[in-house]
Design an enzyme around this catalytic site. Structure first.
Site, PDB file in Angstrom:
ATOM      1  N   GLY C 167       0.789  -1.226   0.000  1.00 13.08           N
ATOM      2  CA  GLY C 167       0.000   0.000   0.000  1.00 13.08           C
ATOM      3  C   GLY C 167       0.817   1.270   0.000  1.00 13.08           C
ATOM      4  O   GLY C 167       0.311   2.330   0.340  1.00 13.08           O
ATOM      5  N   GLU C 278       2.107  -9.465  -9.463  1.00 15.14           N
ATOM      6  CA  GLU C 278       2.228  -8.101  -9.970  1.00 15.14           C
ATOM      7  C   GLU C 278       3.609  -7.866 -10.580  1.00 15.14           C
ATOM      8  O   GLU C 278       4.623  -8.256 -10.007  1.00 15.14           O
ATOM      9  CB  GLU C 278       1.989  -7.090  -8.839  1.00 15.14           C
ATOM     10  CG  GLU C 278       0.589  -7.171  -8.268  1.00 15.14           C
ATOM     11  CD  GLU C 278       0.272  -6.025  -7.316  1.00 15.14           C
ATOM     12  OE1 GLU C 278      -0.924  -5.748  -7.142  1.00 15.14           O
ATOM     13  OE2 GLU C 278       1.209  -5.418  -6.749  1.00 15.14           O
ATOM     14  N   ASN C 293      -0.009 -11.122  -4.609  1.00 18.66           N
ATOM     15  CA  ASN C 293      -1.096 -10.930  -3.646  1.00 18.66           C
ATOM     16  C   ASN C 293      -1.863 -12.234  -3.515  1.00 18.66           C
ATOM     17  O   ASN C 293      -2.364 -12.781  -4.489  1.00 18.66           O
ATOM     18  CB  ASN C 293      -2.036  -9.822  -4.106  1.00 18.66           C
ATOM     19  CG  ASN C 293      -1.337  -8.477  -4.110  1.00 18.66           C
ATOM     20  OD1 ASN C 293      -0.580  -8.162  -3.199  1.00 18.66           O
ATOM     21  ND2 ASN C 293      -1.552  -7.701  -5.155  1.00 18.66           N
ATOM     22  N   ARG C 295      -4.781 -13.192  -2.384  1.00 15.86           N
ATOM     23  CA  ARG C 295      -6.194 -12.994  -2.037  1.00 15.86           C
ATOM     24  C   ARG C 295      -6.970 -12.670  -3.310  1.00 15.86           C
ATOM     25  O   ARG C 295      -6.381 -12.484  -4.361  1.00 15.86           O
ATOM     26  CB  ARG C 295      -6.315 -11.795  -1.094  1.00 15.86           C
ATOM     27  CG  ARG C 295      -5.686 -10.552  -1.709  1.00 15.86           C
ATOM     28  CD  ARG C 295      -5.980  -9.300  -0.910  1.00 15.86           C
ATOM     29  NE  ARG C 295      -4.898  -8.337  -1.015  1.00 15.86           N
ATOM     30  CZ  ARG C 295      -4.785  -7.402  -1.956  1.00 15.86           C
ATOM     31  NH1 ARG C 295      -5.675  -7.306  -2.899  1.00 15.86           N
ATOM     32  NH2 ARG C 295      -3.768  -6.566  -1.976  1.00 15.86           N
ATOM     33  N   VAL C 298      -9.650  -6.401  -5.421  1.00 12.48           N
ATOM     34  CA  VAL C 298     -10.765  -5.488  -5.679  1.00 12.48           C
ATOM     35  C   VAL C 298     -11.120  -5.527  -7.168  1.00 12.48           C
ATOM     36  O   VAL C 298     -12.281  -5.551  -7.549  1.00 12.48           O
ATOM     37  CB  VAL C 298     -10.378  -4.041  -5.274  1.00 12.48           C
ATOM     38  CG1 VAL C 298     -11.512  -3.079  -5.593  1.00 12.48           C
ATOM     39  CG2 VAL C 298     -10.025  -3.971  -3.803  1.00 12.48           C
TER      40      VAL C 298
END
Lengths: 518, 175, 502
Positions: C167, C278, C293, C295, C298
């Site tokens: 983040g 990524e 990631n 999970r 979004v």
């Protein structure tokens, strides 16, 4: 009409002379300062072609002693007359700065006194549009006596007809007391000043440099001294607002305030009110949001917005009828009562009482502001004014307790045993001698001192206190308030309470006057 | 006798970015673009709330704040700040601006000792009079410290979670 | 055989609604948690069981409270937990706790979460698998001197990153040697504050890259495929705002190359669930592994649209122990999809959050539009959680078509009550660089002069409204329709007494 005949020669000569006196050159002088002329102000205020000027042709008095020079002008620097504002008779005088700086000579003063007396005889509001350099030095004591007569008239009319001053230029020296004595003072930012002693005197006596604006500008009086009730960025906005303001007020103390036609568009039940008070009792909210959700749409006219902002005062309408609103403002200083807010509230309540305007109080007050500064400056004396004013008022008085209602401040804010007619509380109300933290600290001092975990214990006791004492239900069950109500029905409750109080009359013991702690 | 009336015939609406729009009175529900006039309608209903209908398209509108002649309007998700001026008040503004020094600052100080809970503005934010800039906790209550002026924040001294004394400078605003 | 009977959704908002939707289709029951902060939230409607946790006033949100969530799952007889994204979605301890309590964790193994969650370990794994990476330190670095040595070797600019980060926090770009000391300290302090772990590493900083990520599906039998890429270069301070799939920067050859690499790294940790690898893609089309990631993301809907797969369904099936029904060759990318994250943010105030109550909420219902949301008219966007209102997902037959549809859809979105990122997207879809696809992750900071779009007449219409209000309040004689006569008529009772008093 043919004005060329011999009878009319002198008449038309005078007409053209006065037109020249108020010609474009004079207007330009005012405009270049960002100010309107006296006539322009009058024309803005009154309904189209309704203003009738009197004494337009009087000329200044002869000087008792030759010193300086008095300009031989028509009208002597003030326009007086009457006309209609929103269709109602209103009297007014407007000082003309272009003629001898609007200075007040004896003839000027007599014109004002004449119109003041007429306004009182007719029971009509009077508006003063002030733009004057002060007493006319050339006329000496005569001009001072002129001021005295004006003051005397204002005091005679006080509480009988609404008197409003709009400061649109300087008002200095003794002249300031003329607006100060009236009910409301409007000022215009950057071009109006009020002070008893001007910057020059301050410089001479105290050797302090201060500008007119810093010493007595609109901002200063609106924020710090409380002298100005309403301030505006320009004259047009000030006068337009004044017209609106007048629509809330009756013509005199016998009449009731005017009404506007209620289109019934505001719902009596408003569920939005349930969501305004935050769950956290220490969190602030804007009481004006509460007011706006209860009154007729967009009808709130706030007075003294910037002074003592911890107490909100202003006029509003309910089903078209004028009410006076007094509300603690949790958003500012947590809504405590201090010296400024007490005096502000007291004066507003007295105006409402004098002019038959019911008073609706929204209460959320943690108490009086503690501190050396407040105590030494006389919070006792000033707080007593608010208490006195509430108790003395005989107009319908209704209180809505929104949240905190603690201690002396609870009594002062129109409690039922102080003569309040109706007292409603929202379920969020906390009515007690003091707030939970203070009460727990006193009642359980020993236990807290001995506890191993004083923070937890205190938290627990505070919760207990809230549940047991600081709620509206005990007061409700013992009759110290009339009803705990659903916030959503507040408007409905106030309207029916006001209907019940429509013909309220209280016999006041005969006396010269009470002795308010001034 | 004196010139009849200073009836207001025109209004100038100035945006905070100094764009000027003029509207003649009585205000028409039409706006002229080039040679054609298009109808503007202000409407409200249950589904859309308040909106403006213009050229067959709906735009959401909301009045965020208004005080005197100042209006902050949210139009299609963008906020605009306007002052509505009459021809005279516009002239007055020019006169006063030229008489006065251009740069003026307002300093917002803590009105009482307390703890800063939140700073709601940053350098460069434009604020309106009455808008909260800092939340100060004192007397167990959160107080909104409001801007007394319209202007732009030039300096933010207040920091969240710090204690301040009375009269400590919180924010400086350029008028 | 579906072992999963009832899923506890350990999340809220849009993703809770999204998971519930697929669960219903699969005839699996769901449990959601009601909190004091959002007792009327939309995600509570439509669940089979609502666990009322609104009496819980603890400072930590329940969605971060591992013990509590496990207890809720056991109490409500759920036998699986879906963590959604955010909160505990990438918490290896939580995944392990689920397993310990005989609950199926819908996500990868705790081991995979741990390995990919720690960037230093992830780098090592990637290196070992031959994945191209930006040059950098092999592990964490101890101090600024060591960082400077490495930076000299790989050349400035370099970026310091938090080992446990994400983040954008704990990240600092160092352009010159003399900035190193300062930036190292800042990054390390920030990392400690944000992630409780001050360790940082250094890598080559790639200027103006594109952000390309690959969607991965792996099952417990060791099969791993990728579902193509997403481009998420429209970011502000490392927060993604708009994502699309596929990316116009990739051709089939590059797609295959990057996809193979993504599959390879997933295989290295025996990845079994949906995940995302990524990459950064520089202007010369060199790509570098950034992170994985572990999970659902979004932006997963854009992949769903171009592949026709339901990723939540795939997650559930994999967690259920099923084998992937698709081989890499079965995956065909069709059309183009764009997702706009409509957040309650004030674009004019630098994207600052603008929580509030949604007073009106109307979304377009065109066939080319999909809306994923957790709000409805009357919902509140609360400051305690993220500011998302809705995801507007638009499809088209190609990129141009998708942009055209997106532009149309943006004008049909109607949200009142809070300020939103809509004006930003309206600007973006009209921007040349967005249209021609040459934008990079520094687009918003570098190329955008104005963060919002308004048509030529909008300000004028707003000015008209201000003028109208002024006229109504001040100049309209009708508005003050005062009846002064009323004040003169009153009951004789009152009038007589009043007059006698004076």
């Amino acid at each position: 009409m043919d004005l060329s005949g011999k009878f009319y020669k002198a008449f038309s000569d005078r007409q053209s002379a006065i037109e020249k006196q108020y010609g474009p050159k004079q207007a330009e002088k005012q405009h270049s300062k960002g100010k309107l002329t006296a006539h322009e102000r009058i024309n803005l205020l009154f309904d189209n072609k309704t203003f009738e000027e009197i004494d337009a042709f009087v000329t200044p008095a002869d000087q008792p002693v030759e010193f300086g020079k008095v300009e031989r002008s028509y009208g002597d620097g003030v326009i007086v007359g009457h006309g209609k504002v929103n269709g109602r008779l209103v009297f007014a005088y407007a000082q003309d700065f272009t003629i001898m700086g609007g200075s007040l000579g004896i003839v000027h003063a007599k014109k004002i006194a004449k119109i003041q007396e007429m306004a009182l005889k007719m029971g009509s509001p009077i508006i003063a549009l002030i733009d004057s350099g002060g007493a006319r030095i050339q006329e000496g004591v005569a001009s001072l006596s002129g001021y005295a007569a004006i003051f005397q008239n204002i005091i005679h009319s006080s509480g009988i007809i609404p008197q409003i001053s709009v400061i649109m230029g300087p008002a200095a020296g003794g002249a300031v007391y003329s607006p100060a004595l009236t009910d409301f003072v409007f000022m215009v930012n950057h071009t109006s000043y009020m002070f008893v002693t001007g910057p020059n005197v301050v410089k001479e006596v105290l050797n302090e440099d201060v500008s007119s604006e810093e010493l007595g500008g609109a901002e200063v009086h609106a924020r710090k001294s409380g002298v100005a009730h309403m301030i505006y960025d320009d004259e047009e906005n000030a006068i337009l607002a004044l017209k609106k303001f007048l629509s809330y007020l009756p013509s005199n103390n016998v009449e009731n305030p005017p009404i506007v036609n209620d289109d019934g568009s505001v719902n009596e039940i408003n569920e939005k009110l349930r969501g305004i008070i935050p769950e956290d009792p220490n969190k602030a909210y804007d009481v004006k949001d509460v007011i706006a959700q209860i009154i007729d749409k967009n009808s709130f006219f706030e007075t003294s917005e910037l002074f003592g902002a911890n107490l909100v005062t202003g006029f509003a309408r309910l089903t078209g009828k004028t009410i006076g609103v007094v509300a603690n403002q949790p958003k500012v200083l947590a809504g405590v009562l201090d010296i400024n807010s007490s005096t502000k509230g007291a004066r507003f309540i007295r105006f409402c009482d004098a002019f038959n305007i019911p008073i609706i109080t929204f209460e959320d007050v943690p108490g009086f502001l503690p501190g050396i500064d407040q105590e030494h400056s006389g919070i006792i004396r000033h707080g007593a004014k608010l208490l006195f004013a509430y108790s003395e008022a005989t107009v319908p008085k209704i209180t809505i307790i929104l949240r905190k209602a603690y201690g002396g401040a609870f009594i002062v804010m129109n409690s039922k045993n102080l003569g309040g007619d109706f007292s409603f509380a929202w379920p969020s109300a906390e009515i007690a001698v003091m707030g939970p933290d203070g009460a727990v600290a006193i009642l359980y001092r020993k236990e807290l001192a001995e506890s191993k975990n004083p923070v937890e214990l205190k938290k627990e006791l505070v919760k207990k206190y809230r549940d047991k004492i600081a709620n509206p239900f005990i007061a409700d069950e013992s009759g110290y308030i009339d009803e705990v109500i659903d916030p959503a029905v507040t408007r409905k409750k106030i309207i029916s309470a006001l209907n019940a109080l429509n013909n309220k009359w209280v016999k006041v013991p005969a006396r010269k006057h009470g002795n308010m702690p001034l | 006798m004196a010139n009849d009336k200073i009836r207001i015939k025109k209004l100038y609406t100035l945006s905070s970015e100094n764009r000027k729009f003029s509207f003649s009175l009585p205000l028409k529900h039409k706006i002229k673009i080039g040679k054609r006039e298009y109808e503007v309608k202000l409407k409200a209903d249950e589904k859309y709330g308040t909106y403006i209908l213009w050229k067959n398209r709906k735009y959401p509108v909301e009045i965020i704040r208004s005080s005197q002649n100042k209006y902050e309007i949210l139009f299609n998700d963008i906020s605009y700040t306007f002052t509505v001026e009459t021809p005279f008040s516009l002239q007055r503004m020019k006169v006063l601006n030229s008489n006065r020094g251009k740069i003026e600052q307002e300093i917002i100080k803590a009105p009482m000792p307390g703890k800063i809970i939140d700073v709601l503005v940053r350098e460069g934010t434009t604020v309106l009079r009455g808008e909260p800039v800092v939340i100060l906790e004192a007397m167990k209550m959160q107080n909104e410290i409001i801007s007394p002026v319209n202007g732009m924040v030039v300096k933010v001294m207040a920091k969240p979670n710090t204690n301040v004394m009375k009269d400590d400078i919180l924010v400086e605003i350029k008028l | 055989m579906m072992k999963i009977k009832r899923i506890l959704i350990a999340n809220r908002g849009e993703i809770a609604v999204r998971i519930m939707k697929t669960a219903h289709l699969m005839k699996i029951e769901t449990v959601v948690v009601k909190t004091a902060i959002e007792p009327y939230a939309m995600y509570l409607t439509g669940a089979d069981v609502i666990f009322d946790n609104s009496e819980d006033n603890s400072e930590i949100p329940v969605f971060l409270n591992i013990e509590k969530l496990i207890a809720i799952a056991l109490e409500t007889k759920a036998n699986a937990i879906h963590p959604g994204y955010g909160f505990l979605a990438e918490n290896a301890y939580f995944a392990q706790k689920c397993i310990d309590n005989d609950l199926i964790f819908i996500g990868p193994s705790p081991d995979a979460i741990y390995k990919m969650g720690n960037k230093t370990i992830a780098r090592k794994i990637a290196l070992a698998s031959g994945i191209p990476m930006a040059m950098g330190s092999e592990g964490n670095i101890a101090n600024e001197e060591e960082a400077a040595v490495i930076a000299e070797k790989i050349g400035y600019p370099v970026i310091i990153k938090a080992a446990s980060g994400g983040g954008g926090r704990g990240m600092r770009i160092v352009r010159k040697a003399d900035e190193m000391e300062k930036m190292f300290i800042i990054a390390s302090k920030e990392a400690e504050k944000a992630f409780n772990d001050p360790s940082v590493f250094v890598e080559k900083y790639i200027d103006n890259p594109k952000h390309i990520e690959f969607q991965i599906l792996g099952d417990s039998k060791g099969n791993v495929i990728h579902l193509g890429e997403r481009e998420c270069s429209i970011q502000r301070k490392h927060q993604k705002l708009l994502e699309e799939a596929p990316s116009c920067a990739l051709d089939e050859k590059l797609r295959k190359k990057m996809g193979d690499m993504a599959v390879q790294i997933a295989k290295a940790v025996d990845y079994s669930s949906a995940g995302t690898v990524e990459f950064l893609l520089d202007t010369d089309k060199n790509f570098y592994f950034m992170e994985m990631n572990t999970r659902i993301q979004v932006e997963h809907p854009v992949t769903e649209i171009i592949t026709g797969l339901d990723l939540i369904e795939q997650q559930i099936r994999i967690a259920n122990g099923e084998e992937l029904r698709y081989k890499q060759n079965d995956i065909k990318l069709k059309g183009w999809a764009i997702e706009c994250r409509i957040n309650a943010e004030d674009v004019q105030a630098g994207f600052s959050p603008d929580p509030g109550k949604i007073e009106n909420f109307n979304m377009p219902s065109d066939p080319c539009v999909r809306v994923d949301t957790g709000v409805q008219t009357g919902s509140s966007i609360v400051a305690s959680y993220d500011s998302m209102i809705a995801k507007l997902i638009v499809r088209g037959k190609d990129r141009k078509d998708a942009i055209k549809n997106c532009k149309m859809a943006l004008d049909k979105v109607w949200i009142k009550g809070t300020k939103t990122t809509l004006p930003f997207f309206r600007m973006l879809v009209r921007h040349q660089k967005f249209q021609d696809g040459t934008f990079t992750t520094s687009f918003i900071e570098k190329d955008l002069e104005k963060y919002y779009f308004n048509s030529d007449y909008e300000e004028m219409l707003a000015a008209w409204l201000a003028t109208k209000l002024f006229v109504e309040e001040n100049l309209n004689d009708d508005s003050i329709n005062v009846n002064f006569e009323h004040g003169k008529t009153m009951s004789p009772w009152l009038l007589n007494k009043r007059i006698n008093q004076f």
